[in-house]
Design an enzyme around this catalytic site. Structure first.
Site, short mmCIF file in Angstrom:
data_model
loop_
_atom_site.label_atom_id
_atom_site.label_comp_id
_atom_site.label_asym_id
_atom_site.label_seq_id
_atom_site.Cartn_x
_atom_site.Cartn_y
_atom_site.Cartn_z
N SER A 151 0.81 -1.26 -0.21
CA SER A 151 -0.09 0.00 -0.01
C SER A 151 0.80 1.14 0.20
O SER A 151 0.31 2.38 -0.62
CB SER A 151 -1.10 -0.20 1.32
OG SER A 151 -0.23 -0.34 2.25
N HIS A 202 -5.60 -3.66 -2.58
CA HIS A 202 -5.34 -2.97 -3.91
C HIS A 202 -5.17 -3.48 -5.07
O HIS A 202 -5.04 -2.77 -6.11
CB HIS A 202 -4.14 -2.25 -3.33
CG HIS A 202 -3.94 -1.46 -2.25
ND1 HIS A 202 -4.64 -0.16 -2.17
CD2 HIS A 202 -3.66 -1.72 -0.98
CE1 HIS A 202 -4.54 0.27 -0.93
NE2 HIS A 202 -4.03 -0.71 -0.14
N LYS A 248 -12.18 0.11 -1.64
CA LYS A 248 -11.28 0.55 -2.56
C LYS A 248 -11.71 0.53 -3.77
O LYS A 248 -12.60 1.21 -4.30
CB LYS A 248 -9.82 -0.03 -2.46
CG LYS A 248 -9.24 0.19 -1.03
CD LYS A 248 -8.10 -0.59 -0.59
CE LYS A 248 -7.42 -0.30 0.66
NZ LYS A 248 -8.15 -0.05 1.83
N1 PMP Z 1 -5.21 -4.38 3.90
C1 PMP Z 1 -4.44 -3.36 3.12
C2 PMP Z 1 -3.36 -3.78 2.19
C3 PMP Z 1 -4.92 -2.30 3.21
O1 PMP Z 1 -4.41 -1.04 2.54
C4 PMP Z 1 -6.12 -1.83 4.01
C5 PMP Z 1 -6.93 -0.48 3.95
N2 PMP Z 1 -5.93 0.67 4.04
C6 PMP Z 1 -6.83 -2.93 4.63
C7 PMP Z 1 -6.37 -4.14 4.59
C8 PMP Z 1 -7.89 -2.74 5.38
O2 PMP Z 1 -8.95 -2.78 4.77
P1 PMP Z 1 -10.18 -1.84 5.39
O3 PMP Z 1 -10.25 -0.34 5.05
O4 PMP Z 1 -11.55 -2.51 4.65
O5 PMP Z 1 -10.45 -2.13 6.85
#
Ligand code: PMP
Length: 393
Positions: free
Chosen positions: A175, A203, A235
């Site tokens: 991310s 992502h 996302k």
């Molecule tokens: N895994 C990754 C790689 C993420 O980037 C995110 C959110 N930033 C999450 C899990 C968490 O997902 P959520 O926002 O639905 O809690």
């Protein structure tokens, strides 16, 4: 005793205290933020679906049919026909026998990992995994082994030290760097060591692979290669929530054992209706992925021409490495002053000396908006603020 004031002062002094901006209007490149018209490059709405009228209409229909709240957990009576239909559609989408909905991706990771491994078992994790996977490893009570980012030899060394049932955990797309995990090699490493590979494709779902089936699909990998797949809905799919997909036994087991599934209210059924609509758009409207690819090429070409330090990413996450935290912040502030929102990501989110501007692109961006970002960046970098920043890279 709980001197929070002092703790806050320390955080402020270290530049770590965060603040929130207030947004008006649907998600999209142009939004009113803190009362100003802003062009933003920071959302994860990769396909430009978060403000789509057909999805909003499905949400409205769903709330009229099911009400606004599900009223209880899935195992009480919160599991609607709409939730069930979405689980079936998601399973079919990613080519697996079953899928299970969670209220957030964070909860999906915590609940799944802690259900699968515990004391006497192991988790082997990429150092740059998302916080929710790292926290999941800690919560599980399993032996935690971390490997150098995207380094399969390092992963193998850690796998050889693992004990008990072992999960090899990786993000599909990282991310903060935007790079893709070396999935085929990780599949091999996990197989040789008898570990299970779990991929968090928050992502990658909607973005990679044919029809947006995700990062595993991009490599032609599936159920046999990575038994546990986690994807998020907030996302590229433009709604909220998450799912875990796998075989029949995995999903039946999680229904009874994942505490973040058992002990929480089911997401609103209307959200499931909205996500079904989003999924149809995401898989059918290939032009959104094509457009995203064009924007990525445009941004990378322009940034390279400006002499900026790009990271090896072909995903919509396109960080520009600045290095020094204060300089990254100064460039982000200068962009904000020009009506452009690009967040500066600093330690502890990234390693010391690795501060960056994290640009994310969406199919909803116009090519001219990418050009405006590049022109403004060039002007900022030519100014006193920016030239110091450029020196720091
Ligand atoms: N895994 C990754 C790689 C993420 O980037 C995110 C959110 N930033 C999450 C899990 C968490 O997902 P959520 O926002 O639905 O809690």
């Amino acid at each position: 005793m709980f001197d929070l004031h002092q703790r806050l002062e320390a955080r402020r002094a270290a530049g770590l205290q965060r603040f929130r901006r207030q947004v008006e209007g649907p998600a999209g490149p142009l939004q009113r933020i803190d009362g100003r018209e802003i062009l933003s490059f920071c959302s994860n709405d990769y396909l430009g679906l978060a403000g789509h009228p057909a999805i909003a209409e499905a949400l409205r229909r769903g709330s009229l049919a099911y009400g606004t709240g599900s009223g209880s957990a899935h195992l009480i009576n919160g599991h609607s026909r709409a939730h069930h239909a979405l689980e079936e559609a998601l399973a079919e989408f990613v080519g697996r026998p079953r899928a299970l909905l969670f209220s957030t991706g964070y909860m999906a990771n915590l609940g799944t990992v802690a259900a699968l491994v515990g004391r006497g078992d192991s988790v082997v994790e990429d150092r740059l995994n998302h916080a929710s996977l790292i926290d999941a490893g800690t919560l599980s009570g399993a032996k935690r082994l971390r490997y150098a980012h995207a380094d399969v030899d390092s992963a193998r060394r850690q796998l050889s030290r693992a004990e008990g049932d072992t999960l090899l955990l990786t993000d599909g797309v990282f991310s903060m760097d935007g790079d893709v995990a070396p999935l085929p090699a990780l599949v091999e490493a996990a197989r040789e060591c008898g570990a299970w590979l779990m991929v968090d494709d928050a992502h990658g779902i909607g973005v990679h692979g044919s029809g947006g089936r995700g990062t595993l699909a991009r490599y032609g990998l599936g159920q046999q290669d990575a038994p546990v797949l986690m994807g998020t809905l907030g996302k590229a799919l433009g709604t909220a929530g998450a799912f875990v997909a796998g075989d029949e036994d995995l999903i039946e087991y999680l229904i009874g054992a994942a505490r973040t599934y058992l002990f929480t209210t089911a997401m609103p059924a209307a959200l499931a209706e909205a996500t079904l609509q989003a999924l149809t758009l995401a898989r059918e409207e290939e032009w959104r992925r094509e457009r995203l690819s064009e924007l990525i090429v445009r941004l990378r070409g322009g940034a390279a021409a400006l002499g900026l330090t790009l990271m090896p990413s072909d995903t919509p996450i396109q960080p520009i490495l600045i290095g020094d935290s204060a300089q990254a912040l100064a460039v982000a502030d200068a962009l904000w002053a020009q009506g452009i929102l690009v967040p500066a990501i600093r330690p502890p989110t990234v390693a010391e000396g690795q501060a960056r501007l994290r640009i994310t692109l969406s199919a909803a961006h116009e090519p001219e908006q990418v050009d405006r970002l590049l022109e403004t960046l060039a002007a900022v970098l030519a100014s006193p603020v920016g030239s110091v920043a450029a020196d720091a890279t």
